[in-house]
Motif scaffolding. Structure first.
Motif, PDB file in Angstrom:
ATOM      1  N   GLU A   1      23.751  -1.806  -3.884  1.00 33.57           N
ATOM      2  CA  GLU A   1      24.125  -1.614  -2.482  1.00 33.57           C
ATOM      3  C   GLU A   1      25.524  -2.146  -2.196  1.00 33.57           C
ATOM      4  N   LEU A   2      25.953  -3.158  -2.942  1.00 38.94           N
ATOM      5  CA  LEU A   2      27.321  -3.646  -2.818  1.00 38.94           C
ATOM      6  C   LEU A   2      28.314  -2.557  -3.234  1.00 38.94           C
ATOM      7  N   VAL A   3      27.981  -1.850  -4.302  1.00 36.92           N
ATOM      8  CA  VAL A   3      28.823  -0.742  -4.756  1.00 36.92           C
ATOM      9  C   VAL A   3      28.772   0.412  -3.760  1.00 36.92           C
ATOM     10  N   ALA A   4      27.597   0.651  -3.184  1.00 40.47           N
ATOM     11  CA  ALA A   4      27.420   1.780  -2.263  1.00 40.47           C
ATOM     12  C   ALA A   4      28.143   1.586  -0.936  1.00 40.47           C
ATOM     13  N   LEU A   5      28.320   0.330  -0.517  1.00 35.90           N
ATOM     14  CA  LEU A   5      28.890   0.049   0.808  1.00 35.90           C
ATOM     15  C   LEU A   5      30.219   0.769   1.064  1.00 35.90           C
ATOM     16  N   PRO A   6      31.252   0.602   0.239  1.00 34.83           N
ATOM     17  CA  PRO A   6      32.510   1.309   0.551  1.00 34.83           C
ATOM     18  C   PRO A   6      32.386   2.818   0.443  1.00 34.83           C
ATOM     19  N   CYS A   7      31.469   3.296  -0.413  1.00 32.00           N
ATOM     20  CA  CYS A   7      31.309   4.745  -0.591  1.00 32.00           C
ATOM     21  C   CYS A   7      30.771   5.408   0.669  1.00 32.00           C
ATOM     22  N   ILE A   8      29.727   4.808   1.255  1.00 24.87           N
ATOM     23  CA  ILE A   8      29.158   5.426   2.451  1.00 24.87           C
ATOM     24  C   ILE A   8      29.993   5.114   3.694  1.00 24.87           C
ATOM     25  N   ALA A   9      30.641   3.931   3.701  1.00 25.94           N
ATOM     26  CA  ALA A   9      31.516   3.596   4.831  1.00 25.94           C
ATOM     27  C   ALA A   9      32.681   4.568   4.916  1.00 25.94           C
ATOM     28  N   LEU A  10      33.110   5.073   3.774  1.00 25.34           N
ATOM     29  CA  LEU A  10      34.194   6.057   3.731  1.00 25.34           C
ATOM     30  C   LEU A  10      33.844   7.291   4.553  1.00 25.34           C
ATOM     31  N   TRP A  11      32.581   7.716   4.488  1.00 21.85           N
ATOM     32  CA  TRP A  11      32.144   8.899   5.239  1.00 21.85           C
ATOM     33  C   TRP A  11      32.132   8.628   6.744  1.00 21.85           C
ATOM     34  N   ALA A  12      31.716   7.424   7.139  1.00 20.04           N
ATOM     35  CA  ALA A  12      31.754   7.076   8.566  1.00 20.04           C
ATOM     36  C   ALA A  12      33.197   7.020   9.046  1.00 20.04           C
ATOM     37  N   GLY A  13      34.091   6.475   8.216  1.00 19.61           N
ATOM     38  CA  GLY A  13      35.513   6.443   8.565  1.00 19.61           C
ATOM     39  C   GLY A  13      36.108   7.832   8.648  1.00 19.61           C
ATOM     40  N   PHE A  14      35.683   8.698   7.734  1.00 18.17           N
ATOM     41  CA  PHE A  14      36.122  10.093   7.751  1.00 18.17           C
ATOM     42  C   PHE A  14      35.713  10.761   9.062  1.00 18.17           C
TER      43      PHE A  14
END
Length: 200
Positions: A153-166
């Motif tokens: 989940e630590l690895v997943a955090l920036p990946c999914i946050a990128l989509w919210a930022g997008f």
């Protein structure tokens, strides 16, 4: 040493699974556009929290139920698909932010996003493959499961946050009610389209 050797491959696996399009990322994009990044944070952390519990549960025996009883898989697909279609409808019919009445159209809460992961077949598949492929065999099973789930989940955090930022960035370019309706309709359609891959 075994655990450390598995961290690199596990990280690559989680990046490939969480940065690619899927129900969570489509909904995060829509939420970021409609409500902004900060109001989407509970949704983001709900995904992470739900997946952490699911992945740890899979490692500690929950996955055996999923594998041994096909009826559970079928029920999961039906429930997950139904809920996804409901969310797709909510996204597609959401009014533009400037026309929304106070209190109307709230983003998913932490608990709603967390609960959805247990009805999300992609999360189950991801968790089953993660624990089958990268859980260290030596040492304490519970500690290994919790550490691997937490690392994932630590690895997943920036990946999914990128989509919210997008989504938040897209929201700044939508200036008319018609543009918002088209965007929300497309996001709702993409969310509904995920059902095809769940049931296919």
């Amino acid at each position: 040493m075994e655990a450390l050797a598995l961290l690199g491959p596990a990280a690559l696996y989680m990046i490939s699974m969480t940065i690619t399009p899927g129900p969570n990322n489509v909904m995060l994009t829509a939420s970021g556009a409609n409500y902004g990044f900060m109001r989407t944070l509970p949704h983001i952390f709900g995904i992470l929290g739900g997946c952490f519990l699911l992945f740890a549960g899979i490692a500690l025996g929950l996955g055996l139920v999923f594998e041994r009883y096909p009826v559970v898989q079928t029920a999961l697909r039906i429930v997950g698909s139904g809920y996804l279609l409901y969310l797709a409808w909510k996204i597609a019919t959401a009014p533009p932010p400037d026309l929304r009445r106070r209190g109307e159209g709230r983003p998913l809460s932490f608990w709603q996003a967390a609960a959805f992961q247990f009805a999300n077949p992609k999360a189950w598949v991801m968790g089953l493959a993660l624990m089958a492929g990268f859980l260290p065999q030596g040492g304490d099973t519970i500690m290994n499961a919790l550490m691997l789930a937490g690392f994932a989940e630590l690895v997943a955090l920036p990946c999914i946050a990128l989509w919210a930022g997008f989504g938040t960035a897209i929201g700044r370019w939508l200036h008319t009610p018609r543009a918002w309706r088209v965007f929300n309709g497309v996001m709702g359609g993409l969310t509904a389209a995920c059902v095809y891959f769940i049931l296919g």
